[in-house]
Design a protein around this motif. Structure first.
Motif, PDB file in Angstrom:
ATOM      1  N   GLY A  48      37.600 -15.228  -5.469  1.00 47.80           N
ATOM      2  CA  GLY A  48      38.787 -14.569  -4.948  1.00 47.80           C
ATOM      3  C   GLY A  48      39.617 -15.400  -4.004  1.00 47.80           C
ATOM      4  N   SER A  49      39.251 -16.655  -3.797  1.00 44.35           N
ATOM      5  CA  SER A  49      40.007 -17.515  -2.882  1.00 44.35           C
ATOM      6  C   SER A  49      41.104 -18.269  -3.626  1.00 44.35           C
ATOM      7  CB  SER A  49      39.071 -18.515  -2.209  1.00 44.35           C
ATOM      8  OG  SER A  49      38.529 -19.408  -3.169  1.00 44.35           O
ATOM      9  N   VAL A  50      42.019 -18.858  -2.850  1.00 42.52           N
ATOM     10  CA  VAL A  50      42.967 -19.847  -3.366  1.00 42.52           C
ATOM     11  C   VAL A  50      42.668 -21.136  -2.613  1.00 42.52           C
ATOM     12  CG1 VAL A  50      45.383 -20.492  -3.696  1.00 42.52           C
ATOM     13  CG2 VAL A  50      44.707 -18.085  -3.816  1.00 42.52           C
ATOM     14  N   LEU A  51      42.093 -22.110  -3.291  1.00 40.87           N
ATOM     15  CA  LEU A  51      41.659 -23.335  -2.638  1.00 40.87           C
ATOM     16  C   LEU A  51      42.602 -24.482  -2.970  1.00 40.87           C
ATOM     17  CD1 LEU A  51      38.304 -24.789  -1.839  1.00 40.87           C
ATOM     18  CD2 LEU A  51      39.708 -26.169  -3.380  1.00 40.87           C
ATOM     19  N   GLY A  52      43.084 -25.162  -1.935  1.00 41.94           N
ATOM     20  CA  GLY A  52      43.896 -26.353  -2.099  1.00 41.94           C
ATOM     21  C   GLY A  52      43.027 -27.587  -2.017  1.00 41.94           C
ATOM     22  N   LEU A  53      43.083 -28.418  -3.052  1.00 41.96           N
ATOM     23  CA  LEU A  53      42.315 -29.660  -3.084  1.00 41.96           C
ATOM     24  C   LEU A  53      43.241 -30.797  -2.689  1.00 41.96           C
ATOM     25  CD1 LEU A  53      39.596 -30.976  -3.757  1.00 41.96           C
ATOM     26  CD2 LEU A  53      40.362 -31.160  -6.125  1.00 41.96           C
ATOM     27  N   LEU A  54      42.939 -31.434  -1.567  1.00 45.39           N
ATOM     28  CA  LEU A  54      43.816 -32.440  -0.983  1.00 45.39           C
ATOM     29  C   LEU A  54      43.130 -33.790  -0.912  1.00 45.39           C
ATOM     30  CD1 LEU A  54      45.128 -30.365   2.063  1.00 45.39           C
ATOM     31  CD2 LEU A  54      46.244 -30.671  -0.147  1.00 45.39           C
ATOM     32  N   GLY A  55      43.942 -34.830  -0.871  1.00 50.53           N
ATOM     33  CA  GLY A  55      43.424 -36.176  -0.700  1.00 50.53           C
ATOM     34  C   GLY A  55      44.472 -37.187  -1.086  1.00 50.53           C
ATOM     35  N   PRO A  56      44.371 -38.407  -0.572  1.00 55.38           N
ATOM     36  CA  PRO A  56      45.318 -39.461  -0.950  1.00 55.38           C
ATOM     37  C   PRO A  56      45.215 -39.767  -2.439  1.00 55.38           C
ATOM     38  CG  PRO A  56      43.940 -40.118   0.926  1.00 55.38           C
ATOM     39  CD  PRO A  56      43.339 -38.883   0.353  1.00 55.38           C
ATOM     40  N   ASN A  57      46.201 -40.505  -2.970  1.00 50.08           N
ATOM     41  CA  ASN A  57      46.116 -40.968  -4.347  1.00 50.08           C
ATOM     42  C   ASN A  57      44.829 -41.755  -4.541  1.00 50.08           C
ATOM     43  OD1 ASN A  57      48.581 -39.874  -5.122  1.00 50.08           O
ATOM     44  ND2 ASN A  57      49.723 -41.691  -4.524  1.00 50.08           N
ATOM     45  N   GLY A  58      44.130 -41.481  -5.650  1.00 47.25           N
ATOM     46  CA  GLY A  58      42.883 -42.173  -5.918  1.00 47.25           C
ATOM     47  C   GLY A  58      41.679 -41.587  -5.222  1.00 47.25           C
ATOM     48  N   ALA A  59      41.845 -40.409  -4.595  1.00 43.75           N
ATOM     49  CA  ALA A  59      40.721 -39.797  -3.877  1.00 43.75           C
ATOM     50  C   ALA A  59      39.678 -39.211  -4.811  1.00 43.75           C
ATOM     51  CB  ALA A  59      41.235 -38.715  -2.925  1.00 43.75           C
ATOM     52  N   GLY A  60      40.037 -38.965  -6.079  1.00 44.22           N
ATOM     53  CA  GLY A  60      39.097 -38.389  -7.042  1.00 44.22           C
ATOM     54  C   GLY A  60      39.357 -36.936  -7.365  1.00 44.22           C
ATOM     55  N   MET A 227      39.452 -34.562   0.143  1.00 39.91           N
ATOM     56  CA  MET A 227      38.697 -35.670  -0.430  1.00 39.91           C
ATOM     57  C   MET A 227      39.285 -37.002  -0.002  1.00 39.91           C
ATOM     58  SD  MET A 227      37.887 -34.547  -4.369  1.00 39.91           S
ATOM     59  CE  MET A 227      36.773 -35.965  -4.559  1.00 39.91           C
ATOM     60  N   GLN A 228      38.430 -37.993   0.034  1.00 34.01           N
ATOM     61  CA  GLN A 228      38.868 -39.367   0.272  1.00 34.01           C
ATOM     62  C   GLN A 228      37.845 -40.310  -0.335  1.00 34.01           C
ATOM     63  OE1 GLN A 228      39.058 -40.897   4.345  1.00 34.01           O
ATOM     64  NE2 GLN A 228      41.030 -41.822   3.869  1.00 34.01           N
ATOM     65  N   ALA A 229      38.335 -41.268  -1.123  1.00 35.81           N
ATOM     66  CA  ALA A 229      37.480 -42.284  -1.748  1.00 35.81           C
ATOM     67  C   ALA A 229      36.312 -41.665  -2.506  1.00 35.81           C
ATOM     68  CB  ALA A 229      36.977 -43.262  -0.689  1.00 35.81           C
ATOM     69  N   GLY A 230      36.585 -40.573  -3.215  1.00 35.25           N
ATOM     70  CA  GLY A 230      35.570 -39.950  -4.042  1.00 35.25           C
ATOM     71  C   GLY A 230      34.632 -39.003  -3.334  1.00 35.25           C
ATOM     72  N   ARG A 231      34.721 -38.929  -2.017  1.00 33.31           N
ATOM     73  CA  ARG A 231      33.836 -38.058  -1.248  1.00 33.31           C
ATOM     74  C   ARG A 231      34.605 -36.869  -0.667  1.00 33.31           C
ATOM     75  NH1 ARG A 231      28.861 -40.034   0.148  1.00 33.31           N
ATOM     76  NH2 ARG A 231      28.419 -42.198  -0.434  1.00 33.31           N
ATOM     77  N   LEU A 232      33.865 -35.802  -0.432  1.00 34.53           N
ATOM     78  CA  LEU A 232      34.458 -34.618   0.177  1.00 34.53           C
ATOM     79  C   LEU A 232      34.248 -34.701   1.683  1.00 34.53           C
ATOM     80  CD1 LEU A 232      35.945 -32.228  -1.057  1.00 34.53           C
ATOM     81  CD2 LEU A 232      33.822 -30.948  -0.987  1.00 34.53           C
ATOM     82  N   LEU A 233      35.357 -34.729   2.433  1.00 32.16           N
ATOM     83  CA  LEU A 233      35.248 -34.828   3.889  1.00 32.16           C
ATOM     84  C   LEU A 233      34.892 -33.488   4.510  1.00 32.16           C
ATOM     85  CD1 LEU A 233      38.342 -37.073   4.737  1.00 32.16           C
ATOM     86  CD2 LEU A 233      35.999 -37.771   4.260  1.00 32.16           C
ATOM     87  N   PHE A 314      45.588 -33.193   8.173  1.00 28.13           N
ATOM     88  CA  PHE A 314      45.290 -34.060   7.045  1.00 28.13           C
ATOM     89  C   PHE A 314      45.332 -35.531   7.457  1.00 28.13           C
ATOM     90  CE2 PHE A 314      46.769 -36.551   3.372  1.00 28.13           C
ATOM     91  CZ  PHE A 314      45.779 -36.252   2.451  1.00 28.13           C
ATOM     92  N   ALA A 315      46.338 -35.888   8.252  1.00 26.57           N
ATOM     93  CA  ALA A 315      46.445 -37.272   8.720  1.00 26.57           C
ATOM     94  C   ALA A 315      45.248 -37.636   9.591  1.00 26.57           C
ATOM     95  CB  ALA A 315      47.748 -37.460   9.494  1.00 26.57           C
ATOM     96  N   ARG A 316      44.788 -36.689  10.414  1.00 25.33           N
ATOM     97  CA  ARG A 316      43.645 -36.959  11.274  1.00 25.33           C
ATOM     98  C   ARG A 316      42.372 -37.163  10.455  1.00 25.33           C
ATOM     99  NH1 ARG A 316      43.622 -32.479  14.186  1.00 25.33           N
ATOM    100  NH2 ARG A 316      41.688 -31.526  13.499  1.00 25.33           N
ATOM    101  N   LEU A 317      42.232 -36.381   9.379  1.00 29.63           N
ATOM    102  CA  LEU A 317      41.019 -36.459   8.575  1.00 29.63           C
ATOM    103  C   LEU A 317      40.974 -37.711   7.713  1.00 29.63           C
ATOM    104  CD1 LEU A 317      40.733 -32.756   7.377  1.00 29.63           C
ATOM    105  CD2 LEU A 317      39.217 -33.917   8.973  1.00 29.63           C
TER     106      LEU A 317
END
Length: 336
Positions: A48-60, A227-233, A314-317
């Motif tokens: 029932g959630s709406v999840l946003g998947l974020l990350g730089p280009n190439g994050a996976g 996400m960043q570099a294939g990992r979930l922060l 997002f910038a901090r993470l």
């Protein structure tokens, strides 16, 4: 000297889902040669959630989405959709899942209606007698009623994106996965997609959406995963994320220029914003900032800490300023 607040040393506290997750990734990884595009992701997406998947280009992000849909087999780990393990029970669960991942596959010489009819004919949950009506209603729902009988080769990028978005809307879904659904859309089209996501969620669908438009994620999503570099922060509720971390201070002073110089001399990031306001980078506590300015003879009229925006968090993470301060946000897979 002005001291910045230290990062927490203990692990963040997790949030246990109230219901079984709509999506569960269990140590999912995917390699392409020597590159690990996704590296050991544990993620629960609440029903029932709406999840946003974020990350730089190439994050996976797209690779992860493809694995969640069974379009790409993980080299490690497993995926469950709606409580069913893939790929063993894919035929049972995938009819309840809609998706737009990558460029929509469209025949350029056929009309928008003809393209959508081809997709509708392959829908196991859509009765043949209802196909024509469902296609017509969906074309109008995505704003393509006026162009339904024009060849797709004459569609703009935004119109093609709308037609691709129409596919998961053909029938009611329990889970919808959208990769950059606003790509190529103008602001009005972006707002329209926001409404469609809200409508799908209101009728019971869990929605997973990736986007580079952080303002849209903030306006649309209840949960976020970064996400960043294939990992979930981190992964968890959006409101919890925005409440976490030190946040930005805003100092109101009649001598903003001097205040910036004083703070920078103390090793604190600061910049003048609107007139008499100075934005202070996350880290120092308000009493320390005020004390440093007053000692330097800078008058301080007001200090506030506005609610963090997703762009700032997002910038901090994902930035290069050090380890992310996730506060009470859960690392991927916490609380299981």
């Amino acid at each position: 000297m002005l001291q910045t607040a230290p990062a927490p040393t203990g692990p963040p506290r997790g949030l246990s889902p109230a219901r079984p997750p709509a999506v569960r990734a269990l140590g999912v990884a995917r390699g392409f040669g020597p590159v690990r595009a996704v590296d050991g992701v544990d993620l629960d997406i609440p029903m029932g959630s709406v999840l946003g998947l974020l990350g730089p280009n190439g994050a996976g992000k797209t690779t992860l989405m493809r694995m969640l849909l069974g379009l790409l087999a993980p080299t490690e780990g497993a995926v469950e959709l709606l409580g069913r393990r893939l790929p063993d029970r894919a035929t049972e669960v995938l009819p309840h899942v809609g998706a737009l991942v990558g460029e929509p596959a469209l025949h350029p010489h056929r009309t928008g209606r003809q393209n959508l009819l081809r997709y509708a004919a392959a829908e196991p949950l859509l009765d043949t007698a209802r196909i024509a009506r469902a296609v017509d209603a969906t074309l109008h729902r995505v704003g393509l009623g006026h162009a339904a009988d024009r060849p797709v080769r004459g569609y703009s990028t935004g119109m093609r994106q709308r037609l691709g978005l129409a596919v998961p809307l053909l029938t009611r879904r329990r889970l919808v996965v959208l990769d950059e659904p606003t790509n190529g859309l103008d602001p009005a089209g972006t707002r329209h997609v926001r409404r469609l996501i809200a409508e799908m969620n209101a009728t019971g669908a869990t929605v997973v959406v990736s986007s580079h438009l952080l303002s849209e994620i903030e306006a649309t999503c209840s949960h976020v995963a970064v996400m960043q570099a294939g990992r979930l922060l981190v992964a968890g509720r959006l409101d919890t994320l925005l409440d976490s971390g030190p946040g930005t201070l805003v100092v109101t002073t009649p001598d903003a220029g001097r205040a910036v110089r004083v703070l920078r001399a103390h090793g604190v990031g600061a910049e003048q914003s609107a007139g008499s306001q100075v934005r202070v980078a996350p880290g120092p506590e308000a009493p320390d900032v005020v004390a440093a300015l007053v000692r330097a003879g800078v008058a301080v009229e007001q200090v506030t800490r506005p609610a963090a925006r997703l762009e700032e968090v997002f910038a901090r993470l994902t930035g290069d300023t050090g380890s992310p301060d996730a506060g009470s946000w859960a690392p991927a897979g916490a609380g299981r």
